[in-house]
Scaffold this active site. Structure first.
Site, short mmCIF file in Angstrom:
data_model
loop_
_atom_site.label_atom_id
_atom_site.label_comp_id
_atom_site.label_asym_id
_atom_site.label_seq_id
_atom_site.Cartn_x
_atom_site.Cartn_y
_atom_site.Cartn_z
N HIS A 35 0.86 -1.19 0.00
CA HIS A 35 0.00 0.00 0.00
C HIS A 35 0.90 1.24 0.00
CE1 HIS A 35 1.01 0.49 4.20
NE2 HIS A 35 0.63 -0.74 4.44
P1 TYD Z 1 -1.53 -2.84 8.00
O1 TYD Z 1 -0.95 -1.47 7.96
O2 TYD Z 1 -2.68 -3.13 7.09
O3 TYD Z 1 -0.36 -3.89 7.74
P2 TYD Z 1 0.22 -4.45 6.37
O4 TYD Z 1 0.00 -3.40 5.34
O5 TYD Z 1 1.65 -4.75 6.65
O6 TYD Z 1 -0.52 -5.69 6.07
O7 TYD Z 1 -1.95 -3.17 9.50
C1 TYD Z 1 -2.35 -4.47 9.91
C2 TYD Z 1 -3.34 -4.33 11.04
O8 TYD Z 1 -2.79 -3.61 12.15
C3 TYD Z 1 -4.62 -3.58 10.64
O9 TYD Z 1 -5.72 -4.28 11.19
C4 TYD Z 1 -4.51 -2.24 11.31
C5 TYD Z 1 -3.59 -2.48 12.48
N1 TYD Z 1 -2.70 -1.34 12.76
C6 TYD Z 1 -3.02 -0.47 13.79
O10 TYD Z 1 -4.04 -0.61 14.48
N2 TYD Z 1 -2.17 0.59 14.04
C7 TYD Z 1 -1.05 0.79 13.31
O11 TYD Z 1 -0.30 1.76 13.59
C8 TYD Z 1 -0.75 -0.11 12.23
C9 TYD Z 1 0.47 0.10 11.36
C10 TYD Z 1 -1.60 -1.16 11.99
#
Ligand code: TYD
Length: 138
Positions: free
Chosen positions: A51
């Site tokens: 993303h």
């Molecule tokens: P995400 O940023 O979608 O991870 P990736 O892109 O690596 O797959 O985050 C994964 C999960 O963690 C999502 O449910 C949201 C949560 N999250 C938070 O609550 N706070 C944060 O600061 C981050 C980065 C993720």
């Protein structure tokens, strides 16, 4: 836009008792840290990220082990392998990024310029390309 993804070296204090590196406010990073998260226990072959953010800027450090970070500004794709804890990858806003090829026990620490906000995410690559194109032609 002159804000490029790049490796930033951190201060390192080599010591026979073990090494130490440090990040502080107004130090090596081009932004103030609003949030820290880390990614760990990644099963072999899994990818994270995939993303971009509209506003959030990040600094990614391999605290343990190693992994690959692909960055794409809409014009150029580059790949960095992070493997030591005394440097990291600065990722500007408006950059598509994917993390892959995590070694066993890899820990990715991510320092972020903004609080968590899902509305800041661009989760679709085609949408990202349009967004990057619009930003670059401003
Ligand atoms: P995400 O940023 O979608 O991870 P990736 O892109 O690596 O797959 O985050 C994964 C999960 O963690 C999502 O449910 C949201 C949560 N999250 C938070 O609550 N706070 C944060 O600061 C981050 C980065 C993720």
């Amino acid at each position: 836009m002159n804000d490029e993804a790049r490796i930033i070296q951190l201060p390192k204090f080599f010591d026979r008792r073990g090494n130490l590196s440090v990040i502080e406010e107004n130090g090596a990073l081009p932004f103030a840290i609003a949030r820290t998260y880390w990614i760990y226990d990644v099963p072999g072959g899994e990818k994270r990220g995939g993303h971009a953010y509209r506003t959030n800027r990040e600094f990614i450090v391999a605290l343990s082990g190693s992994f690959e970070v692909l960055v794409d500004d809409g014009r150029e794709r580059r790949s960095f392998r992070l493997s030591r804890s005394y440097y990291g990858l600065y990722v500007p806003a408006g950059t598509w990024r994917e993390m892959s090829d995590f070694s066993t026990n890899a820990v990715a620490m991510v320092l972020a310029s903004e609080p968590y906000d899902r509305a800041d995410y661009i989760e679709n690559y085609r949408q990202f390309r349009r967004y990057a194109h619009d930003q670059q032609s401003r």
